[in-house]
Design a protein around this motif. Sequence first.
Motif, PDB file in Angstrom:
ATOM      1  N   SER A 146      12.978 -55.582  46.067  1.00  0.00           N
ATOM      2  CA  SER A 146      12.005 -54.996  45.157  1.00  0.00           C
ATOM      3  C   SER A 146      10.719 -55.806  45.191  1.00  0.00           C
ATOM      4  N   HIS A 147       9.586 -55.092  45.280  1.00  0.00           N
ATOM      5  CA  HIS A 147       8.319 -55.804  45.268  1.00  0.00           C
ATOM      6  C   HIS A 147       7.825 -56.008  43.839  1.00  0.00           C
ATOM      7  N   ASP A 148       8.678 -55.593  42.867  1.00  0.00           N
ATOM      8  CA  ASP A 148       8.317 -55.657  41.451  1.00  0.00           C
ATOM      9  C   ASP A 148       7.771 -57.014  41.025  1.00  0.00           C
ATOM     10  N   HIS A 149       8.533 -58.038  41.412  1.00  0.00           N
ATOM     11  CA  HIS A 149       8.188 -59.378  40.982  1.00  0.00           C
ATOM     12  C   HIS A 149       7.068 -59.976  41.837  1.00  0.00           C
ATOM     13  N   TRP A 176      12.126 -37.918  29.149  1.00  0.00           N
ATOM     14  CA  TRP A 176      13.492 -38.250  29.539  1.00  0.00           C
ATOM     15  C   TRP A 176      13.492 -38.526  31.035  1.00  0.00           C
ATOM     16  N   SER A 177      14.165 -39.574  31.444  1.00  0.00           N
ATOM     17  CA  SER A 177      14.237 -39.835  32.882  1.00  0.00           C
ATOM     18  C   SER A 177      15.571 -40.459  33.252  1.00  0.00           C
ATOM     19  N   THR A 178      16.055 -40.088  34.404  1.00  0.00           N
ATOM     20  CA  THR A 178      17.208 -40.782  34.960  1.00  0.00           C
ATOM     21  C   THR A 178      16.644 -41.858  35.873  1.00  0.00           C
ATOM     22  N   LEU A 179      16.844 -43.101  35.507  1.00  0.00           N
ATOM     23  CA  LEU A 179      16.277 -44.207  36.281  1.00  0.00           C
ATOM     24  C   LEU A 179      17.080 -44.414  37.571  1.00  0.00           C
ATOM     25  N   PRO A 180      16.483 -45.133  38.515  1.00  0.00           N
ATOM     26  CA  PRO A 180      17.159 -45.324  39.801  1.00  0.00           C
ATOM     27  C   PRO A 180      18.567 -45.923  39.662  1.00  0.00           C
ATOM     28  N   GLY A 221       7.696 -51.270  30.120  1.00  0.00           N
ATOM     29  CA  GLY A 221       8.676 -50.772  31.090  1.00  0.00           C
ATOM     30  C   GLY A 221       8.214 -49.459  31.706  1.00  0.00           C
ATOM     31  N   TRP A 222       9.170 -48.638  32.111  1.00  0.00           N
ATOM     32  CA  TRP A 222       8.840 -47.413  32.843  1.00  0.00           C
ATOM     33  C   TRP A 222       7.997 -46.449  32.010  1.00  0.00           C
ATOM     34  N   ALA A 223       8.143 -46.500  30.675  1.00  0.00           N
ATOM     35  CA  ALA A 223       7.403 -45.567  29.814  1.00  0.00           C
ATOM     36  C   ALA A 223       5.899 -45.787  29.893  1.00  0.00           C
ATOM     37  N   SER A 224       5.497 -46.992  30.347  1.00  0.00           N
ATOM     38  CA  SER A 224       4.058 -47.260  30.392  1.00  0.00           C
ATOM     39  C   SER A 224       3.362 -46.383  31.445  1.00  0.00           C
ATOM     40  N   TYR A 225       4.113 -45.884  32.432  1.00  0.00           N
ATOM     41  CA  TYR A 225       3.468 -45.025  33.442  1.00  0.00           C
ATOM     42  C   TYR A 225       3.075 -43.663  32.853  1.00  0.00           C
ATOM     43  N   PRO A 226       4.030 -42.910  32.258  1.00  0.00           N
ATOM     44  CA  PRO A 226       3.586 -41.654  31.631  1.00  0.00           C
ATOM     45  C   PRO A 226       2.627 -41.894  30.461  1.00  0.00           C
ATOM     46  N   PRO A 231      12.830 -43.371  46.065  1.00  0.00           N
ATOM     47  CA  PRO A 231      13.202 -44.716  45.633  1.00  0.00           C
ATOM     48  C   PRO A 231      12.041 -45.368  44.874  1.00  0.00           C
ATOM     49  N   SER A 232      12.394 -46.114  43.853  1.00  0.00           N
ATOM     50  CA  SER A 232      11.372 -46.724  43.004  1.00  0.00           C
ATOM     51  C   SER A 232      11.250 -48.204  43.327  1.00  0.00           C
ATOM     52  N   GLY A 233      10.041 -48.709  43.347  1.00  0.00           N
ATOM     53  CA  GLY A 233       9.819 -50.115  43.682  1.00  0.00           C
ATOM     54  C   GLY A 233      10.036 -50.397  45.162  1.00  0.00           C
ATOM     55  N   ALA A 234       9.988 -49.345  45.991  1.00  0.00           N
ATOM     56  CA  ALA A 234      10.265 -49.490  47.422  1.00  0.00           C
ATOM     57  C   ALA A 234       9.005 -49.378  48.265  1.00  0.00           C
ATOM     58  N   GLY A 235       7.847 -49.440  47.623  1.00  0.00           N
ATOM     59  CA  GLY A 235       6.596 -49.347  48.375  1.00  0.00           C
ATOM     60  C   GLY A 235       6.253 -47.922  48.778  1.00  0.00           C
ATOM     61  N   LEU A 236       6.915 -46.945  48.152  1.00  0.00           N
ATOM     62  CA  LEU A 236       6.669 -45.542  48.487  1.00  0.00           C
ATOM     63  C   LEU A 236       5.927 -44.815  47.364  1.00  0.00           C
ATOM     64  N   SER A 237       5.405 -45.597  46.434  1.00  0.00           N
ATOM     65  CA  SER A 237       4.516 -45.070  45.381  1.00  0.00           C
ATOM     66  C   SER A 237       5.169 -44.112  44.404  1.00  0.00           C
ATOM     67  N   SER A 238       6.351 -44.473  43.938  1.00  0.00           N
ATOM     68  CA  SER A 238       6.925 -43.684  42.841  1.00  0.00           C
ATOM     69  C   SER A 238       6.043 -43.787  41.608  1.00  0.00           C
ATOM     70  N   SER A 239       5.364 -44.917  41.455  1.00  0.00           N
ATOM     71  CA  SER A 239       4.482 -45.078  40.283  1.00  0.00           C
ATOM     72  C   SER A 239       3.330 -44.077  40.338  1.00  0.00           C
ATOM     73  N   ALA A 240       2.751 -43.896  41.525  1.00  0.00           N
ATOM     74  CA  ALA A 240       1.655 -42.922  41.646  1.00  0.00           C
ATOM     75  C   ALA A 240       2.182 -41.501  41.482  1.00  0.00           C
ATOM     76  N   ALA A 241       3.410 -41.230  41.985  1.00  0.00           N
ATOM     77  CA  ALA A 241       3.991 -39.900  41.800  1.00  0.00           C
ATOM     78  C   ALA A 241       4.104 -39.592  40.309  1.00  0.00           C
ATOM     79  N   LEU A 242       4.538 -40.590  39.555  1.00  0.00           N
ATOM     80  CA  LEU A 242       4.726 -40.408  38.114  1.00  0.00           C
ATOM     81  C   LEU A 242       3.392 -40.197  37.396  1.00  0.00           C
ATOM     82  N   THR A 243       2.422 -41.054  37.664  1.00  0.00           N
ATOM     83  CA  THR A 243       1.152 -40.955  36.933  1.00  0.00           C
ATOM     84  C   THR A 243       0.338 -39.730  37.380  1.00  0.00           C
TER      85      THR A 243
END
Length: 373
Positions: free
Chosen positions: A207-210, A54-58, A78-83, A109-121
């Motif tokens: 967002s650096h997403d794209h 369960w996650s509350t997205l940004p 989507g976001w589920a691919s990280y966990p 913040p997510s997608g802000a270059g602060l590595s929320s993806s690494a925090a998650l994984t």
Amino acid sequence: MSDSQSVRTWRVPGRVNLVGEHLDYNGGPSVPFAIDRFVTLKARPREDDAVNVWSTLPDGSRQKADFTTSVQPGDVDGWASYPAGAVWALVQAGHPVGGLDLVLESDLPSGAGLSSSAALTVGVTAALDEIAGLGLDRTAIALSAQRAENDFVGAPTGSMDQLAVAHGQAGHAVLTDPSTDPPGTSLVPFQIADDGLAIVVIDTGVSHDHATGGYADRRRESAEAAALLGLEHLAQAGLDAPYKLEDETLKARVRHVITETARVRASLRALTDRSWAQLGTILTASHESLRDDYAVSCAELDVAVETAIEAGALGARMTGGGFGGSAIALVETADVERVRALVGERFESVQWRRPATFVVQPADGATLVTGQG
Ligand code: ADP
Ligand code: MG
């Protein structure tokens, strides 16, 4: 049955990269630090192989994802691919991992270059490691999390983000050296608050997403230049390397890697000597190199950096992969408000959304805060 006693709470930071950008996948050093913005992860083991997240997205929406420990790349997106990727990478490596329930909250913040993806994984990997008693060290956790991003999510990151998130320590930056196997890390004291200074993050909101395409292009160009020079990694290039290449674009990419590696070395000296003016100059030079030679900045990042310096920052640069995301500025504490106000004003004057700005402190890496064993 699991009970509340078995709920583990993990606090997992994002990171800011002080200097050494786009070097990790080139085999060169970086000096990131974990920041006091976190993904909080509550993990409860299950007796079956189900994984519920369960996650509350940004954007404020509450989301749920579910899969099993046999999840494969392409099964979720989507976001589920990280966990899911974090689970998959451990299972792939032969680790016995059971199901779990996960609840995520975040002020990072997510997608802000602060590595929320690494925090998650890193967070999911660390939680599974502890629950299953795998006994992985921090580097092994970081590398498994990197594998999740690379081979499950499909984001071609180096190892710097995950190493910073796993190894961070309050009052320190983490010098990472990916030229060895496994990559090396060492802690470097970084306590600027004592000297009346702060690192301000300016999240441009772009967002650096794209921009995954741009990042992948730089990786490809780096690999091409290294091959032409007969090197395994571009960070091994000597000062003469740009002159051995014909292509102007590849020359510029190599120039960045060479000069950025030198800036990392210089920054270590500045950190040891507490030469903050020197560190500021290094940060600004790094930005110029990323803008002109590596071509990964964007208008918003350039304006954030130039305006921060105009408002009194000792130096500033984009941080992270670029093409959006955040800049950092090294600022005397007394000038923080001035930097914030002028950057906001400048953005609004060209109809850009006022960026979020906040001071960050070097923080501990992924930490089990309650519920051990
Ligand atoms: P960064 O790592 O710089 O924040 P990325 O694009 O690498 O940017 O990773 C951002 C992605 O990570 C988001 O798009 C989302 O899929 C996922 N993510 C980050 N934080 C959360 C969270 N709290 N809950 C769910 N997914 C998240
Ligand atoms: Mg990321």
